[in-house]
Design a protein around this motif. Sequence first.
Motif, PDB file in Angstrom:
ATOM      1  N   UNK A   1     -14.620 -47.384 -15.210  1.00 52.88           N
ATOM      2  CA  UNK A   1     -15.910 -46.372 -15.827  1.00 52.88           C
ATOM      3  C   UNK A   1     -15.484 -45.392 -17.176  1.00 52.88           C
ATOM      4  N   UNK A   2     -14.511 -44.832 -16.369  1.00 55.14           N
ATOM      5  CA  UNK A   2     -14.321 -43.635 -17.407  1.00 55.14           C
ATOM      6  C   UNK A   2     -13.965 -44.443 -19.304  1.00 55.14           C
ATOM      7  N   UNK A   3     -12.813 -45.785 -18.955  1.00 56.78           N
ATOM      8  CA  UNK A   3     -12.063 -45.944 -19.589  1.00 56.78           C
ATOM      9  C   UNK A   3     -13.516 -46.666 -21.112  1.00 56.78           C
ATOM     10  N   UNK A   4     -14.572 -47.727 -19.880  1.00 63.90           N
ATOM     11  CA  UNK A   4     -15.222 -48.267 -19.600  1.00 63.90           C
ATOM     12  C   UNK A   4     -16.390 -47.384 -21.031  1.00 63.90           C
ATOM     13  N   UNK A   5     -16.729 -46.468 -20.463  1.00 68.75           N
ATOM     14  CA  UNK A   5     -17.815 -45.793 -21.351  1.00 68.75           C
ATOM     15  C   UNK A   5     -17.101 -44.868 -22.754  1.00 68.75           C
ATOM     16  N   UNK A   6     -15.753 -44.351 -22.183  1.00 66.81           N
ATOM     17  CA  UNK A   6     -15.550 -43.577 -23.959  1.00 66.81           C
ATOM     18  C   UNK A   6     -14.662 -44.286 -24.652  1.00 66.81           C
ATOM     19  N   UNK A   7     -14.194 -45.378 -24.272  1.00 62.27           N
ATOM     20  CA  UNK A   7     -13.341 -46.543 -25.736  1.00 62.27           C
ATOM     21  C   UNK A   7     -14.149 -46.338 -26.423  1.00 62.27           C
ATOM     22  N   UNK A   8     -15.298 -46.819 -25.828  1.00 63.48           N
ATOM     23  CA  UNK A   8     -17.125 -47.370 -26.866  1.00 63.48           C
ATOM     24  C   UNK A   8     -17.339 -46.762 -25.597  1.00 63.48           C
ATOM     25  N   UNK A   9     -18.629 -45.968 -26.951  1.00 66.91           N
ATOM     26  CA  UNK A   9     -19.699 -45.636 -26.462  1.00 66.91           C
ATOM     27  C   UNK A   9     -20.815 -46.028 -26.770  1.00 66.91           C
ATOM     28  N   UNK A  10     -21.547 -46.357 -25.361  1.00 63.70           N
ATOM     29  CA  UNK A  10     -23.162 -47.763 -25.963  1.00 63.70           C
ATOM     30  C   UNK A  10     -23.512 -46.650 -26.768  1.00 63.70           C
ATOM     31  N   UNK A  11     -24.560 -46.892 -27.156  1.00 64.92           N
ATOM     32  CA  UNK A  11     -25.645 -46.625 -28.393  1.00 64.92           C
ATOM     33  C   UNK A  11     -26.748 -45.501 -27.801  1.00 64.92           C
ATOM     34  N   UNK A  12     -26.950 -45.777 -26.372  1.00 58.66           N
ATOM     35  CA  UNK A  12     -27.665 -45.198 -25.292  1.00 58.66           C
ATOM     36  C   UNK A  12     -27.392 -43.060 -25.606  1.00 58.66           C
ATOM     37  N   UNK A  13     -26.520 -43.647 -25.400  1.00 66.20           N
ATOM     38  CA  UNK A  13     -25.434 -42.167 -25.218  1.00 66.20           C
ATOM     39  C   UNK A  13     -25.055 -40.971 -27.552  1.00 66.20           C
ATOM     40  N   UNK A  14     -25.958 -42.008 -27.764  1.00 66.94           N
ATOM     41  CA  UNK A  14     -25.171 -41.885 -29.411  1.00 66.94           C
ATOM     42  C   UNK A  14     -24.408 -42.472 -29.805  1.00 66.94           C
ATOM     43  N   UNK A  15     -23.298 -43.277 -29.695  1.00 63.26           N
ATOM     44  CA  UNK A  15     -22.351 -43.811 -29.770  1.00 63.26           C
ATOM     45  C   UNK A  15     -21.531 -42.328 -29.845  1.00 63.26           C
ATOM     46  N   UNK A  16     -20.926 -41.888 -29.343  1.00 63.51           N
ATOM     47  CA  UNK A  16     -19.895 -40.347 -29.244  1.00 63.51           C
ATOM     48  C   UNK A  16     -19.513 -40.296 -27.887  1.00 63.51           C
ATOM     49  N   UNK A  17     -18.229 -39.777 -27.490  1.00 65.37           N
ATOM     50  CA  UNK A  17     -17.789 -39.234 -26.356  1.00 65.37           C
ATOM     51  C   UNK A  17     -17.165 -37.743 -26.513  1.00 65.37           C
ATOM     52  N   UNK A  18     -17.562 -37.464 -25.727  1.00 64.97           N
ATOM     53  CA  UNK A  18     -19.029 -37.216 -24.804  1.00 64.97           C
ATOM     54  C   UNK A  18     -19.890 -36.862 -25.728  1.00 64.97           C
ATOM     55  N   UNK A  19     -20.575 -37.641 -24.578  1.00 66.63           N
ATOM     56  CA  UNK A  19     -22.020 -37.624 -25.170  1.00 66.63           C
ATOM     57  C   UNK A  19     -22.846 -36.535 -25.963  1.00 66.63           C
ATOM     58  N   UNK A  20     -23.486 -36.512 -26.410  1.00 63.14           N
ATOM     59  CA  UNK A  20     -24.532 -35.436 -27.578  1.00 63.14           C
ATOM     60  C   UNK A  20     -24.970 -33.969 -26.508  1.00 63.14           C
ATOM     61  N   UNK A  21     -24.833 -32.366 -26.452  1.00 67.94           N
ATOM     62  CA  UNK A  21     -24.855 -31.669 -25.391  1.00 67.94           C
ATOM     63  C   UNK A  21     -24.324 -31.473 -24.587  1.00 67.94           C
ATOM     64  N   UNK A  22     -23.197 -31.872 -24.228  1.00 68.73           N
ATOM     65  CA  UNK A  22     -22.195 -32.100 -23.133  1.00 68.73           C
ATOM     66  C   UNK A  22     -21.305 -31.967 -23.408  1.00 68.73           C
ATOM     67  N   UNK A  23     -20.936 -30.297 -22.848  1.00 71.75           N
ATOM     68  CA  UNK A  23     -19.651 -29.306 -23.723  1.00 71.75           C
ATOM     69  C   UNK A  23     -18.355 -29.432 -22.237  1.00 71.75           C
ATOM     70  N   UNK A  24     -17.507 -30.524 -22.518  1.00 69.54           N
ATOM     71  CA  UNK A  24     -16.591 -30.600 -21.416  1.00 69.54           C
ATOM     72  C   UNK A  24     -15.445 -29.315 -20.985  1.00 69.54           C
ATOM     73  N   UNK A  25     -14.750 -29.743 -19.932  1.00 68.39           N
ATOM     74  CA  UNK A  25     -14.258 -28.509 -19.694  1.00 68.39           C
ATOM     75  C   UNK A  25     -12.800 -28.629 -20.162  1.00 68.39           C
ATOM     76  N   UNK A  26     -12.411 -27.278 -20.325  1.00 71.70           N
ATOM     77  CA  UNK A  26     -10.789 -27.037 -21.080  1.00 71.70           C
ATOM     78  C   UNK A  26      -9.866 -27.923 -20.718  1.00 71.70           C
ATOM     79  N   UNK A  27      -9.280 -28.811 -21.491  1.00 66.96           N
ATOM     80  CA  UNK A  27      -8.351 -29.114 -19.995  1.00 66.96           C
ATOM     81  C   UNK A  27      -7.062 -28.556 -20.032  1.00 66.96           C
ATOM     82  N   UNK A  28      -7.537 -27.419 -20.945  1.00 68.19           N
ATOM     83  CA  UNK A  28      -5.470 -27.185 -20.662  1.00 68.19           C
ATOM     84  C   UNK A  28      -5.763 -25.094 -19.861  1.00 68.19           C
TER      85      UNK A  28
END
Length: 227
Positions: free
Chosen positions: A85-112
Amino acid sequence: ILVSFSLLSLTTGAVMYLQGYPNGGLLLTLGLILTASGMGLWFRDVITEGTYEGHHTKQVQKGLIIGLVLFIISEVFAFFSVFWAFFHSSLSPAIEIGGVWPPLGITPLDPFSIPLLNTFLLLSSGAFVTLGHHALIAGDRKGAIFGTLITIILAIVFTVLQYIEYTEAGFTIADSVFGTVFFASTGLHGLHVIVGTIFITVGFIRILNYHLTDTHHIGHESGILYW
């Protein structure tokens, strides 16, 4: 029969609770208590049969190992589904989420930050539980106790840090596919760690009570394989 109905209550209660139905939390709690009680009674009988009654012959042990392997395979496919599910959504973001990953408005956690620390803790716990396992095989009681105890401590620290990570996240499971995939995957992994911690803790208690020997410790070894 008890465990099957307990699991039915647990899953039904979880769905009702997440969907906001009345008494969903009550059914979820009841299912959790019944499932834990059924597992506790079941595991107690297995320990009694293997430790005090001598029923765990080579054939029985082989059956237990096969059961564990099948259980781990089911876990592998569960993790495979959330990664898919993650790779399906992140490698080719759908137009419904703006075509970007992470979607606009989402601030991901710092992986470090916490994720990196938790990765280090888990890898370290794997090293220590292996140390304890080899010490048990070698007849080193102190080494087995030390390695297993440190593993449990690291696992508890991991769980606490993951809880802190959840509280600091700026999004929820309902925030786009990103939030759903994040909490589904890390939540599944967190549940895996909690179950594994219980597994290892039971083995630790059995080591303290002289239940395990260098040649007969299939229960503890199963917990290590799961970990």
